[in-house]
Structures are given as C-alpha cells and as structure tokens.
Design an enzyme around this catalytic site. Structure first.
Site, PDB file in Angstrom:
ATOM      1  N   GLU A 224      46.019  31.076  38.134  1.00  0.00           N
ATOM      2  CA  GLU A 224      46.572  32.379  37.912  1.00  0.00           C
ATOM      3  C   GLU A 224      48.350  32.206  38.221  1.00  0.00           C
ATOM      4  O   GLU A 224      49.028  32.668  37.506  1.00  0.00           O
ATOM      5  CB  GLU A 224      46.516  33.255  39.033  1.00  0.00           C
ATOM      6  CG  GLU A 224      47.017  34.787  39.131  1.00  0.00           C
ATOM      7  CD  GLU A 224      46.568  35.565  40.195  1.00  0.00           C
ATOM      8  OE1 GLU A 224      47.142  36.570  40.474  1.00  0.00           O
ATOM      9  OE2 GLU A 224      45.267  35.508  40.686  1.00  0.00           O
TER      10      GLU A 224
ATOM     11  N   ASP B  46      48.940  34.504  48.532  1.00  0.00           N
ATOM     12  CA  ASP B  46      48.132  34.716  47.419  1.00  0.00           C
ATOM     13  C   ASP B  46      47.860  33.269  46.298  1.00  0.00           C
ATOM     14  O   ASP B  46      48.863  33.480  45.506  1.00  0.00           O
ATOM     15  CB  ASP B  46      48.742  35.909  46.433  1.00  0.00           C
ATOM     16  CG  ASP B  46      47.592  36.458  45.464  1.00  0.00           C
ATOM     17  OD1 ASP B  46      46.700  36.116  45.280  1.00  0.00           O
ATOM     18  OD2 ASP B  46      48.403  37.159  44.579  1.00  0.00           O
TER      19      ASP B  46
ATOM     20  N   GLU C 299      45.470  46.940  47.415  1.00  0.00           N
ATOM     21  CA  GLU C 299      46.031  46.877  45.958  1.00  0.00           C
ATOM     22  C   GLU C 299      45.336  48.362  45.437  1.00  0.00           C
ATOM     23  O   GLU C 299      44.880  48.412  44.215  1.00  0.00           O
ATOM     24  CB  GLU C 299      45.491  45.808  44.973  1.00  0.00           C
ATOM     25  CG  GLU C 299      46.333  44.470  45.762  1.00  0.00           C
ATOM     26  CD  GLU C 299      46.127  43.628  44.762  1.00  0.00           C
ATOM     27  OE1 GLU C 299      47.277  42.655  44.561  1.00  0.00           O
ATOM     28  OE2 GLU C 299      45.034  43.225  44.200  1.00  0.00           O
TER      29      GLU C 299
END
Length: 710
Positions: free
Chosen positions: A402, A374, A301
């Site tokens: 998340e 993820d 990322e």
C-alpha cells in the site's frame, strides 16, 4: 532429416512451454531438476494408509516428483530401497522407528522427515493428515532448493505460530481495497453453485507454505456477509479449502445486529444483541463446523463499535468471544484506532488498549499492525508488543504494498518482516523479541497467531508484480518460523519460481535483499514517514494540505519541516511517545545522539545542520539517501537486463517494464521530496546528488494517475 524433425519438435515444445509461463503457477513454476545432481531421487512412493486419510498428501507428492523429475514414479505397498514413505504417526511401524515423545510434541501441524538408513528410504510422518501434507511440501521444496543428501533429511518441523492467516480486504462487489492485482478471486455472484478452479490452486499454494487460515472479506465489512445467502457461499469456499487444512474466518461489522437483524442497536449491554450473535454463530457452525472465527475493525475510520454505546473494546470483543467460545472460535480484534483530536497518532493504539490488558476473554487476540502508524516503509515496532502482558497479541503485516509502490515496485518485504519480528521489546529482559512475545515461547500462551494482509487478485500472476509473489511466500515461511533467514527464503523462492542457475539466483537474491532499503531511501529515509498523497498512498506529496481533511492524514502532520529542521518530536520534550517503550529503548529513542538513525526523524525534530555519525549534516545525508535509493533501482535494472538467458520471455519482459516504472518513480520521489524540503533548509544539494529533472511547481500540479495501478 529425422534428427532435424526431432530438433524442431523439441524447439516447438520448448517454445510452447515458455509461452505458458505467466506466473500463474507461483512457486511451482520452475519445475525441472537434473536428477543426476540429486542423491535421493526416489524410485517409488509408499503410502501406509488403509483409511485413505493421506490420499491428498500422496497425490501431491506423486504430482510434485513427476513434475520435478519428468518421470512417472511408481506406488508400492511395501517400503523398498529409494522410496518415499508416507504414514500417519499412529502406525505401529512408525513408533518403532521414532521416539513416541517426539511424535507427541509435534502437535497437529508438526511433521518429521527422516532418512531410514536400514530401508534406504525417506519417511514423512505426522500426527494428522495435514501434518503429512506439510511434510510433503517441505520435502519437495528441499529437493528444489538444496543439494539433498541423507544427512539433510533428519528434520523435525513444528510451527511457532498456531494460527497463520491471510486477511483479504476483498469486498462483496468484487473490488479489493488496497489490492493491486485485479479483482477479488472470490466470485460471490457465482457462488455457491460455481466453484472457480483458482480456489483449489489457492488452497494448495497456501498449504505449501504452512498458511492455515483465511479471512475472506474486508475489515471494512459489509454486514451482508453474515446473511444466510452469503453464509452458503462461504460454506462452498470452506469445503474447497478444508482438505488443505485452511479454516475460513469472516470480518464482521459490529453493527450487524441492527443493520442485518433489525434490532434497535448493537450495544454489548443489550441482551437481544447477545442473543442475536449467539444465534448467528450457531447458524455459521451448523454450516461450517470448523469455522475459525471473526476479525473485527471497530471504532476506527468511521466503523461502528462498542464505544458508540459507552462500552470498551474489551466489552465488544468479549461479546463476540462468548458467542464463539462453545465452538472453539476466536475473535481477532484490530488495534488500528486513532482519534483526530489526539496529539500524536503514533500514541493512540497504546493509549486505548494498554489499560484494557487482562480484560479480554481467552479466545480474543488483539491484532496489532507492525508499527504504531500504518504500514509505512519503515516504522519502529508498535509499543503494544511486550506491553500487554496478559492479552495475546497477533502481529498484522501487510503483504500488499500500500505504501511501497503498489504492484509497480520490486520490494522484497522479507527484510521488513525480519526487522520487525526480531526487534527486541525488552519486555522480559534482553532477547524478548516481537516474535518471541507473540508466538508464545515466553508466556506459553495457548493461542498464538500472525496475520498478513493479502496481495492476491485475479491477475494471471496473482499479485500484480511477479516479485510480489515472494512477499506472500516469505510471509508464510516466517509465519511457520519467524527465526528463518529471509535471504535463504528469497533463494528458495527464486529457485522454485524463476531459475535454478546458481549465478542468476545469487544476482536476483542480492537485488531482493537490497530492494526494501532502496525503497525506504527514495521514499522516506532516516525515519520520515507518511509523505504519500493522502488519498492514494502512492506518490510523493510532502506539501499536501487539504482544507477540511483530518490533520493526521496529511504528510505535513508527520514531517513537520520548517526553517529550523525536520521530523516529528516524539521525545520526552515532545509528544513523549518514547515513554510507551520498555527500558532501555526509552532512553535510547529519547536521546537524539543515541536514537538509531533509521528512526531519527520518527522520534526527533532535527536541525538541518545537525552532524550525523557519518560526519555529514542532516541535510546532506538526507539528500544522499534519496540518491542512494535511485541508484539502487538502477542497479536492479542493470542486473535484470542480464537475466534474459535465464528467464522465460514473458516474465522477463513484464519485470523489465515494472523496473522501468520503478526507476522513473524513484526519481520522481527524490525530486519531489528534496525540492520541497529545500524550501525550508535553503541549502544546495551536495555533490553526488543528481540535478532534479522536475520542477517543484510542476510536481505540485501533477495529478496522480491510477491508469497502471488498477
């Protein structure tokens, strides 16, 4: 008149007590026991400790007993009837009572709690002061959560994982990435001069569940954390945490030698870079002799890493490991990597790291997320677990929610953790669970660890949602022993946090145990994943297409819905991600008829009219799964409405408001996903599915609002 005054005083006291309960005491909130129900209510505490090494443990024991029994326990110098006796194992009296071999096997963290019949007392002992402290917290927990008798007090506890660590994604500016409980508890602008009382509280509650390490800063690390100024601040925190057995670790930016040190580059081949890291590590250990080591996110990322210089992850990890090795420090190198040009993001961590097996130093651990994508509501375990035979892997779990409703949704993650840890990798035949291959019982590795991404912030209740505290708690308990039953842990947490009423506890635990499956159902059932908005990871946006965005950040990349069916084909006829698993999982996952239905759309693109094991078509079962998720949230709301007599007013009302948000958003999820997928299936909703209250065009225009998520 006098009786009336006494009653009034009692009511005022009770009201003031309830007014103070805001969740800030975490699992130390429910602090009153009926002493008549407890056979072993101690009358005194005896501390055999001439050097004062276990003073903290004895203070916590006295404080805990006085809090639980609303009394003042006396301390004595000699063991007498109905006392609790604290001692380090080096005491000759202890070695007369307990087999020295048992004591030697405890290591540095294990403890023994034993009822000594001839003395009519409870002994708590271990080889170190931290071990005795862990024993004290376990004893206090036992008093609150079981009807203790002397037969229950013959306990030997040795943690399965040596390193049990929280990863804070906290930034130096006080913000928290993927944090939904306010700003960071680390007040960098005040350190090192001013020490927040919350640091002491943080240390205590972590020690109470056996956590022994913390990474203070975000994996997207600011190089300034390694500056002398910030290392002084880190040292101030380390001093507070040290007595509770908690080591500090830091996330580091791989480019730090260039950014902070002014070097030309940060290449592992550059001798100046090697020297810079050695000098920086020496500076750290001169300040913090028990510093734990580094966590690194590299070449992921946009973060810099060794691949920027034509080197491998092993080259980068070993560079840091060599600098840390003389001091006993470790490197936790994250395997969360993916290339937008790859054909399947779920394959990519394996493809980058598996070929490097055996090339990492002994003090390197590869930190691997539980699933191959993820932190989704449900994923199969990452195929790296069990595949890398000579490299120690460290599971990374997310405590903060998340992709699971942030701090708005009641989602007990114990069932997710258990599902993952007890998944069989077949790496060493049947029974080689993720837990066994990572905690060292199969390979006898000298190093083992497990990490949880912390959900902690400055909110009064620490975690944003009162029930989110349970996810911090269950992580710690499973980090100590991944084979513990998560329903038992939910019961423990509820009794210590909310109420001791048996019927209320049973009802709350039932909701907790159903909550994660409900969330999977109203968000991503049957193996669907990553349907959330790409920029917020919260609400449903299965239609999301953004020009210029990475394809593997978009929901359409993952669900691949079309007129024929839905799901990502990872079978041997697709991306062949199934080949990364061990037999017999390869053939099981590869065949649509044998693939577990909870992973069906993870591994297969399935026709809308495919007949499921229930006899329903895929479309009808998908619709009903979404409805089941909504219905389960309604049941949790109904249950919570009956809890008012058992829960203090403030926490009852706050949870009530959260569940109302969750129900509204579960319906939002159901309507958004089913209305969108219906444009491909062209089939009606089956009987039992509520008519949508939203329209698809309206949902597509709806902008996500963070107003109640900050």
């Amino acid at each position: 008149m006098k009786n009336f005054q006494l009653l009034l005083i009692a009511l005022i006291f009770q009201f003031s007590l309830q007014a103070q309960i805001d969740g800030s005491d975490l699992w130390f909130s429910e602090s009153s026991l009926n002493s008549q129900n407890y056979l072993l209510k101690p009358k005194s505490v005896v501390v055999s400790d001439a050097e004062g090494r276990i003073t903290l443990a004895s203070n916590e024991l006295l404080h805990g007993l006085n809090r639980l029994f609303k009394t003042s326990i006396k301390t004595k110098h000699k063991v007498s009837k109905e006392s609790v006796w604290l001692s380090l194992s080096v005491n000759s009296d202890i070695r007369e009572l307990i087999d020295p071999k048992e004591l030697d096997e405890l290591g540095s963290d294990g403890f023994i709690i034993k009822y000594i019949d001839e003395k009519k007392s409870v002994l708590i002992t271990g080889n170190t002061e931290i071990a005795v402290l862990y024993g004290v917290f376990h004893y206090l927990r036992s008093l609150q959560t079981i009807q203790v008798n002397k037969d229950d007090l013959n306990i030997i506890e040795i943690p399965k994982y040596k390193i049990r660590i929280l990863n804070h994604w906290d930034n130096l500016d006080g913000s928290v990435e993927r944090g939904y409980a306010g700003r960071s508890i680390w007040r960098w602008n005040e350190l090192p001069e001013k020490i927040s009382p919350r640091y002491h509280e943080y240390a205590k509650v972590n020690a109470s569940i056996g956590i022994n390490g913390t990474v203070l800063n975000n994996v997207n690390a600011n190089p300034q954390i390694l500056s002398t100024e910030y290392l002084q601040k880190v040292n101030a925190i380390a001093k507070v945490l040290r007595p509770y057995g908690i080591k500090v670790y830091l996330s580091v930016n791989f480019a730090s030698p260039a950014v902070l040190g002014g070097l030309e580059n940060a290449s592992p081949k550059n001798e100046q870079v090697k020297e810079w890291w050695k000098e920086k590590v020496k500076e750290i250990y001169d300040l913090i002799p028990d510093f734990g080591g580094f966590l690194v996110k590299a070449n992921s990322e946009g973060q810099p890493g060794p691949m920027d210089y034509g080197c491998t992850h092993a080259d980068g990890a070993n560079l840091l490991a060599d600098a840390l090795q003389p001091y006993g420090g470790i490197v936790m190198w994250r395997a969360f990597v993916y290339n937008p040009k790859g054909n399947d993001r779920a394959r990519q961590a394996y493809e980058e790291f598996y070929p490097l097996d055996g090339q990492f130093r002994q003090n390197v651990m590869i930190q691997v997320k539980n699933g191959p994508v993820d932190f989704q509501p449900r994923e199969p375990f990452s195929p790296l677990f069990g595949a890398m035979k000579t490299t120690q892997l460290m599971p990374e779990l997310q405590i903060t929610q998340e992709y699971l409703g942030f701090s708005d949704h009641l989602v007990y993650l114990g069932t997710l953790y258990q599902e993952f840890l007890q998944s069989d990798t077949y790496a060493d035949g049947e029974g080689a669970t993720v837990a066994r291959v990572t905690e060292g019982s199969i390979s006898n590795d000298h190093l083992s660890g497990i990490a949880g991404v912390a959900n902690i912030g400055l909110d009064n209740n620490w975690c944003g949602h009162h029930f989110a505290q349970a996810n911090w708690y269950v992580f710690g308990r499973l980090a100590w022993n991944p084979d513990l039953d998560v329903e038992m842990i939910a019961d423990e947490w509820t009794r210590q946090t909310l109420t001791q009423d048996d019927k209320a506890v049973d009802a709350i635990v039932k909701v907790m145990m159903n909550s994660r499956e409900a969330t999977v159902n109203y968000m991503t059932p049957l193996g669907l994943h990553h349907l959330m908005g790409w920029d917020h990871h919260y609400g449903p946006e299965p239609w999301c297409e953004i020009e210029g965005a990475r394809p593997d950040w978009l929901p359409t990349y993952y669900h691949k819905a079309d007129s024929l069916g839905i799901g990502f084909n990872r079978s041997s006829s697709g991306s062949n991600a199934v080949e990364q698993y061990q037999a017999p999982l390869i053939s099981m996952f590869d065949n649509v008829s044998t693939c577990p239905e909870k992973y069906l759309l993870w591994f297969h693109h399935v026709p809308w009219n495919y007949q499921m094991k229930s006899g329903l078509t895929l479309w009808n079962q998908l619709c009903l799964k979404y409805q089941q998720g909504v219905d389960e949230v309604r049941r949790s709301q109904e249950m919570w409405n009956t809890m008012e007599p058992f829960i203090d007013e403030k926490r009852f009302a706050e949870v009530e408001q959260k569940i109302a948000i969750q129900l509204k958003e579960a319906i939002w999820w159901k309507d958004a996903c089913l209305l969108y997928f219906q444009t491909f299936s062209n089939q009606p909703f089956p009987k039992g599915v509520e008519k949508p209250i939203y329209k698809l065009d309206e949902l597509k225009k709806q902008k996500f609002n963070l107003k109640h998520h900050n």
